[in-house]
Design a protein around this motif. Structure first.
Motif, mmCIF file in Angstrom:
data_model
loop_
_atom_site.group_PDB
_atom_site.id
_atom_site.type_symbol
_atom_site.label_atom_id
_atom_site.label_comp_id
_atom_site.label_asym_id
_atom_site.label_seq_id
_atom_site.Cartn_x
_atom_site.Cartn_y
_atom_site.Cartn_z
ATOM 1 N N CYS A 2 19.329 -10.548 -46.995
ATOM 2 C CA CYS A 2 18.566 -11.083 -45.970
ATOM 3 C C CYS A 2 18.148 -9.966 -44.830
ATOM 4 O O CYS A 2 18.200 -9.030 -45.389
ATOM 5 C CB CYS A 2 19.577 -12.108 -44.990
ATOM 6 N N LYS A 3 17.917 -10.290 -43.679
ATOM 7 C CA LYS A 3 17.453 -9.130 -42.681
ATOM 8 C C LYS A 3 18.467 -8.369 -42.289
ATOM 9 O O LYS A 3 18.274 -7.006 -42.318
ATOM 10 C CB LYS A 3 16.824 -9.764 -41.662
ATOM 11 N N THR A 4 19.579 -8.757 -42.038
ATOM 12 C CA THR A 4 20.763 -7.688 -41.676
ATOM 13 C C THR A 4 22.278 -8.047 -42.300
ATOM 14 O O THR A 4 23.087 -7.164 -41.808
ATOM 15 C CB THR A 4 21.061 -8.173 -40.191
ATOM 16 N N GLY A 5 22.221 -8.906 -43.005
ATOM 17 C CA GLY A 5 23.500 -9.284 -43.732
ATOM 18 C C GLY A 5 24.271 -10.383 -43.271
ATOM 19 O O GLY A 5 25.199 -10.783 -43.831
ATOM 20 N N HIS A 6 23.887 -10.920 -42.317
ATOM 21 C CA HIS A 6 24.520 -12.342 -41.684
ATOM 22 C C HIS A 6 23.984 -13.650 -42.398
ATOM 23 O O HIS A 6 25.224 -14.500 -42.857
ATOM 24 C CB HIS A 6 24.194 -12.431 -40.223
ATOM 25 N N ARG A 7 22.670 -13.707 -42.648
ATOM 26 C CA ARG A 7 22.285 -14.783 -43.419
ATOM 27 C C ARG A 7 22.892 -14.779 -44.900
ATOM 28 O O ARG A 7 23.312 -15.877 -45.623
ATOM 29 C CB ARG A 7 20.866 -15.261 -43.305
ATOM 30 N N SER A 8 22.974 -13.716 -45.432
ATOM 31 C CA SER A 8 23.462 -13.795 -46.765
ATOM 32 C C SER A 8 25.017 -14.050 -46.746
ATOM 33 O O SER A 8 25.155 -14.483 -47.783
ATOM 34 C CB SER A 8 23.248 -12.188 -47.520
ATOM 35 N N GLN A 9 25.626 -13.760 -45.853
ATOM 36 C CA GLN A 9 27.210 -14.218 -45.810
ATOM 37 C C GLN A 9 27.267 -15.823 -45.523
ATOM 38 O O GLN A 9 27.971 -16.188 -46.391
ATOM 39 C CB GLN A 9 27.754 -13.416 -44.582
ATOM 40 N N ALA A 10 26.454 -16.219 -44.758
ATOM 41 C CA ALA A 10 26.243 -17.654 -44.937
ATOM 42 C C ALA A 10 26.056 -18.315 -45.766
ATOM 43 O O ALA A 10 26.691 -19.408 -46.407
ATOM 44 C CB ALA A 10 25.388 -18.171 -43.615
ATOM 45 N N ALA A 11 24.976 -17.946 -46.652
ATOM 46 C CA ALA A 11 24.796 -18.503 -47.892
ATOM 47 C C ALA A 11 25.691 -18.350 -49.002
ATOM 48 O O ALA A 11 25.939 -19.301 -49.756
ATOM 49 C CB ALA A 11 23.438 -17.616 -48.461
ATOM 50 N N ALA A 12 26.355 -17.151 -49.019
ATOM 51 C CA ALA A 12 27.516 -16.994 -49.698
ATOM 52 C C ALA A 12 28.650 -17.806 -49.734
ATOM 53 O O ALA A 12 29.001 -18.274 -50.465
ATOM 54 C CB ALA A 12 28.100 -15.434 -49.638
ATOM 55 N N ASN A 13 28.834 -18.025 -48.427
ATOM 56 C CA ASN A 13 30.199 -19.271 -48.005
ATOM 57 C C ASN A 13 29.546 -20.414 -48.518
ATOM 58 O O ASN A 13 30.565 -20.995 -49.295
ATOM 59 C CB ASN A 13 30.112 -19.291 -46.639
ATOM 60 N N THR A 14 28.424 -20.830 -48.593
ATOM 61 C CA THR A 14 27.994 -22.180 -49.130
ATOM 62 C C THR A 14 28.067 -22.079 -50.884
ATOM 63 O O THR A 14 28.414 -23.010 -51.380
ATOM 64 C CB THR A 14 26.503 -22.612 -48.935
ATOM 65 N N LEU A 15 27.438 -21.109 -51.227
ATOM 66 C CA LEU A 15 27.541 -20.840 -52.860
ATOM 67 C C LEU A 15 29.065 -20.882 -53.401
ATOM 68 O O LEU A 15 29.425 -21.450 -54.452
ATOM 69 C CB LEU A 15 26.707 -19.553 -53.096
ATOM 70 N N LEU A 16 29.756 -20.069 -52.578
ATOM 71 C CA LEU A 16 31.345 -20.309 -52.987
ATOM 72 C C LEU A 16 31.892 -21.766 -53.217
ATOM 73 O O LEU A 16 32.512 -22.008 -53.999
ATOM 74 C CB LEU A 16 32.178 -19.517 -52.259
#
Length: 114
Positions: free
Chosen positions: A75-89
């Motif tokens: 993502c842009k800064t690493g925050h949305r990618s963490q949120a997406a990872a939470n959902t994918l987990l």
């Protein structure tokens, strides 16, 4: 839903730097790079080979990839990618990593975009 928890770094998510991504790109099986930024952000410059799946489309990711597919989230800064990872987990994915610092870091360190 608690937004604080949504953007919290999940323990199974591996942090990667730009050079780590280039090294993983040569591994077998080759990881899938998922760019979770908006279409406009993606079109302004992305990592070569990255697939666009804006944040919120994790169920679409799950319909196209198996839970054992190694995924690198960007993502842009690493925050949305963490949120997406939470959902994918929660959807059963096990091999997740993300670009710590996001595309901002990628560009700042001089790595190429297309």
């Amino acid at each position: 839903m608690n937004l604080f928890n949504l953007f919290r770094h999940p323990k199974p998510l591996e942090n990667l730097g730009p050079q780590d991504i280039l090294e993983k790109w040569n591994e077998s099986p080759k990881p899938v790079i998922l760019d979770v930024r908006t279409q406009m952000e993606y079109q302004s410059g992305h990592i070569e080979g990255a697939k666009s799946f804006p944040w919120g489309q994790e169920k679409e990711v799950a319909s196209q990839y198996s839970a054992d597919t190694p995924l690198i989230l960007i993502c842009k800064t690493g925050h949305r990618s963490q949120a997406a990872a939470n959902t994918l987990l929660k959807l059963g994915f096990k091999k997740l990593s993300h670009l710590e610092g996001g595309m901002d870091r990628w560009k700042k360190e001089g790595f190429p975009t297309e």
